[in-house]
Design a protein around this motif. Structure first.
Motif, short mmCIF file in Angstrom:
data_model
loop_
_atom_site.label_atom_id
_atom_site.label_comp_id
_atom_site.label_asym_id
_atom_site.label_seq_id
_atom_site.Cartn_x
_atom_site.Cartn_y
_atom_site.Cartn_z
N GLU A 5 -12.93 38.48 13.75
CA GLU A 5 -12.31 39.42 14.67
C GLU A 5 -13.39 40.32 15.34
N CYS A 21 -10.14 37.22 18.22
CA CYS A 21 -10.19 36.71 17.04
C CYS A 21 -10.91 35.23 17.33
N TRP A 35 -1.82 38.24 14.74
CA TRP A 35 -2.30 39.40 14.43
C TRP A 35 -1.27 40.10 13.40
N TYR A 36 -2.07 40.61 12.26
CA TYR A 36 -1.31 41.34 11.38
C TYR A 36 -1.88 42.65 11.16
N ARG A 37 -1.19 43.72 10.70
CA ARG A 37 -1.93 44.95 10.62
C ARG A 37 -1.44 45.65 9.07
N ASP A 49 2.33 36.90 16.92
CA ASP A 49 1.96 35.47 16.69
C ASP A 49 1.97 34.51 17.83
N ILE A 69 -0.22 39.09 23.26
CA ILE A 69 -1.04 38.08 22.56
C ILE A 69 -1.20 36.90 23.46
N LEU A 80 -5.58 40.14 21.65
CA LEU A 80 -4.23 40.95 21.52
C LEU A 80 -4.73 41.94 22.53
N TYR A 93 -6.54 45.73 11.32
CA TYR A 93 -6.08 44.59 12.06
C TYR A 93 -6.57 43.28 11.60
N TYR A 94 -5.75 42.32 11.15
CA TYR A 94 -6.18 41.07 10.63
C TYR A 94 -5.69 39.87 11.61
N CYS A 95 -6.68 39.20 11.63
CA CYS A 95 -6.37 37.52 12.58
C CYS A 95 -6.12 36.59 11.37
#
Length: 115
Positions: A5, A21, A35-37, A49, A69, A80, A93-95
């Protein structure tokens, strides 16, 4: 699949940031990316997503109308675009990439929104 990321940082409320990402490895097997956070003291949650082939998208209610997205299959990347940021958007934030039923995660990027 490896995910990297980029694009996090510090922004004032009302501002914008764009996260990216990049995926490498077994990318033809990816089915969904997203993407999550995770904010301090809270569980990790879905932000948005996108289907890797069809492009259908899914957003958390809290970001609808503000975040977008997108994907670039040729470059194996997702992005994002985050507009009208709020202090409550502050999180790591995670991919994530799904390869059939297996999940792969990036290392995370910090987004901090100052009020």
């Amino acid at each position: 699949v490896q995910l990297v990321e980029s694009g996090g940082g510090l922004v004032q409320a009302g501002g914008s940031l764009r996260l990216s990402c990049a995926a490498s490895g077994s990318t033809p097997s990816i089915t969904v990316m997203g993407w999550y956070r995770q904010a301090p003291g809270k569980q990790r949650e879905l932000v948005a997503d996108i289907s890797w082939r069809g492009g259908s998208t899914n957003y958390a209610d809290s970001v609808k109308g503000r975040f977008t997205i997108s994907k670039d299959n040729a470059k194996n990347t997702i992005s994002l675009q985050m507009n009208s940021l709020k202090s409550e958007d502050t999180a790591v934030y995670y991919c994530k990439a799904m390869v059939y039923s297996r999940a792969y995660w990036g290392q995370g990027t910090q987004v901090t929104v100052s009020s």
